[in-house]
Scaffold this motif. Structure first.
Motif, PDB file in Angstrom:
ATOM      1  N   HIS A 151      55.560  29.986  37.987  1.00  0.00           N
ATOM      2  CA  HIS A 151      54.898  29.064  38.632  1.00  0.00           C
ATOM      3  C   HIS A 151      54.444  28.163  37.606  1.00  0.00           C
ATOM      4  CE1 HIS A 151      51.822  32.064  37.814  1.00  0.00           C
ATOM      5  NE2 HIS A 151      51.031  30.898  37.623  1.00  0.00           N
ATOM      6  N   ASP A 152      54.864  28.291  36.217  1.00  0.00           N
ATOM      7  CA  ASP A 152      54.403  27.336  35.048  1.00  0.00           C
ATOM      8  C   ASP A 152      55.247  26.181  35.255  1.00  0.00           C
ATOM      9  OD1 ASP A 152      53.326  26.926  32.497  1.00  0.00           O
ATOM     10  OD2 ASP A 152      55.394  27.263  31.767  1.00  0.00           O
ATOM     11  N   VAL A 166      55.088  20.379  36.319  1.00  0.00           N
ATOM     12  CA  VAL A 166      55.518  19.045  36.891  1.00  0.00           C
ATOM     13  C   VAL A 166      54.335  18.602  37.543  1.00  0.00           C
ATOM     14  CG1 VAL A 166      56.923  18.370  38.821  1.00  0.00           C
ATOM     15  CG2 VAL A 166      57.927  19.843  37.214  1.00  0.00           C
ATOM     16  N   LEU A 167      53.582  19.370  38.457  1.00  0.00           N
ATOM     17  CA  LEU A 167      52.687  18.836  39.326  1.00  0.00           C
ATOM     18  C   LEU A 167      51.590  18.117  38.281  1.00  0.00           C
ATOM     19  CD1 LEU A 167      50.848  18.467  41.808  1.00  0.00           C
ATOM     20  CD2 LEU A 167      50.069  20.779  41.549  1.00  0.00           C
ATOM     21  N   LYS A 168      51.328  18.851  37.378  1.00  0.00           N
ATOM     22  CA  LYS A 168      50.318  18.219  36.188  1.00  0.00           C
ATOM     23  C   LYS A 168      50.715  16.729  35.781  1.00  0.00           C
ATOM     24  CE  LYS A 168      48.616  20.585  32.882  1.00  0.00           C
ATOM     25  NZ  LYS A 168      48.213  21.117  31.617  1.00  0.00           N
ATOM     26  N   ALA A 169      51.806  16.660  35.367  1.00  0.00           N
ATOM     27  CA  ALA A 169      52.549  15.419  34.695  1.00  0.00           C
ATOM     28  C   ALA A 169      52.558  14.397  35.844  1.00  0.00           C
ATOM     29  CB  ALA A 169      54.267  15.605  34.310  1.00  0.00           C
ATOM     30  N   LYS A 226      60.603  17.855  45.428  1.00  0.00           N
ATOM     31  CA  LYS A 226      61.525  18.943  45.568  1.00  0.00           C
ATOM     32  C   LYS A 226      60.611  20.369  45.456  1.00  0.00           C
ATOM     33  CE  LYS A 226      65.623  16.900  43.962  1.00  0.00           C
ATOM     34  NZ  LYS A 226      66.125  16.600  45.313  1.00  0.00           N
ATOM     35  N   PHE A 227      59.712  20.127  44.539  1.00  0.00           N
ATOM     36  CA  PHE A 227      58.859  21.145  44.173  1.00  0.00           C
ATOM     37  C   PHE A 227      57.972  21.531  45.405  1.00  0.00           C
ATOM     38  CE2 PHE A 227      60.354  21.122  39.813  1.00  0.00           C
ATOM     39  CZ  PHE A 227      60.320  22.492  39.566  1.00  0.00           C
ATOM     40  N   ALA A 228      57.495  20.556  46.071  1.00  0.00           N
ATOM     41  CA  ALA A 228      56.484  20.841  47.260  1.00  0.00           C
ATOM     42  C   ALA A 228      57.194  21.229  48.431  1.00  0.00           C
ATOM     43  CB  ALA A 228      56.069  19.216  47.762  1.00  0.00           C
ATOM     44  N   HIS A 229      58.661  21.159  48.624  1.00  0.00           N
ATOM     45  CA  HIS A 229      59.407  21.757  49.774  1.00  0.00           C
ATOM     46  C   HIS A 229      60.191  22.957  49.472  1.00  0.00           C
ATOM     47  CE1 HIS A 229      57.770  18.162  52.075  1.00  0.00           C
ATOM     48  NE2 HIS A 229      58.285  17.404  50.893  1.00  0.00           N
ATOM     49  N   VAL A 286      63.064  25.774  42.989  1.00  0.00           N
ATOM     50  CA  VAL A 286      63.629  24.828  42.468  1.00  0.00           C
ATOM     51  C   VAL A 286      64.026  24.977  40.999  1.00  0.00           C
ATOM     52  CG1 VAL A 286      63.564  22.204  41.737  1.00  0.00           C
ATOM     53  CG2 VAL A 286      62.788  23.176  43.966  1.00  0.00           C
ATOM     54  N   ASP A 287      65.188  24.921  40.692  1.00  0.00           N
ATOM     55  CA  ASP A 287      65.869  24.897  39.062  1.00  0.00           C
ATOM     56  C   ASP A 287      65.753  23.512  38.606  1.00  0.00           C
ATOM     57  OD1 ASP A 287      66.882  25.531  36.841  1.00  0.00           O
ATOM     58  OD2 ASP A 287      68.690  26.500  37.637  1.00  0.00           O
TER      59      ASP A 287
END
Length: 184
Positions: free
Chosen positions: A40-41, A46-49, A107-110, A114-115
């Motif tokens: 989850h790093d 990505v969420l922080k950015a 993409k990460f939200a769904h 995800v790579d």
């Protein structure tokens, strides 16, 4: 009187298939555990950015559009990105990259698996190559964070005495989407 009736019957019907149910559960449980153990790093970074960039994007729009309480309008990130100018400003340089970052965050939200290395970040990479030409990054995640840093810098409005220099410097910049039509 029982709270739930009919469980004895349900158990009798299911008992002959109990081994099949257990095998199916074990198989699904392995998939669940694999998803739970996903790193989850990357997701967090990505969420922080995205959140940091949204903070500066909101402030930029509030200042440039003269909206004192822009948060009360409750614009989505995509709507805020659409409000960025497509030409003639420093913000137009980063507009497509900001939209790409939002797409990546979505993409990460769904999907949890995800790579990020497989995602298109060309709109961000182009900006990085121009403003940090000698920087070397080992991953798309590092490129996303580097782009976010550049984008934030471009969203911070300079003091009034420097705004004219910025306006002149970026007067010929135009952002185009992937099918080469000018972004509005």
């Amino acid at each position: 009187m029982k709270e739930i009736e009919g469980l004895d019957h349900a158990l009798e019907v299911l008992r002959p298939k109990w081994d099949e149910f257990n095998r199916h559960f074990d198989s699904e449980n392995e998939k669940f555990i694999a998803l739970l153990q996903q790193d989850h790093d990357v997701l967090g970074r990505v969420l922080k950015a995205h959140l940091i960039l949204e903070h500066y994007l909101t402030a930029f729009l509030g200042q440039t559009l003269g909206i004192q309480d822009i948060d009360s309008i409750r614009l989505s990130f995509a709507q805020k990105a659409d409000l960025l100018p497509s030409s003639g400003t420093a913000a137009s340089v980063i507009k497509l990259g900001i939209k790409r970052l939002n797409s990546i965050r979505n993409k990460f939200a769904h999907r949890i698996d995800v790579d990020i290395e497989q995602l298109d970040i060309n709109a961000m990479t182009e900006v990085i190559h121009i403003f940090r030409p000698h920087a070397v990054f080992g991953s798309n995640l590092e490129r996303v964070e580097a782009f976010m840093t550049i984008a934030v810098t471009f969203l911070i409005l300079p003091p009034p005495d420097l705004q004219d220099a910025f306006a002149e410097a970026f007067s010929q910049v135009h952002a185009y989407d992937h099918d080469l039509e000018q972004v509005n």
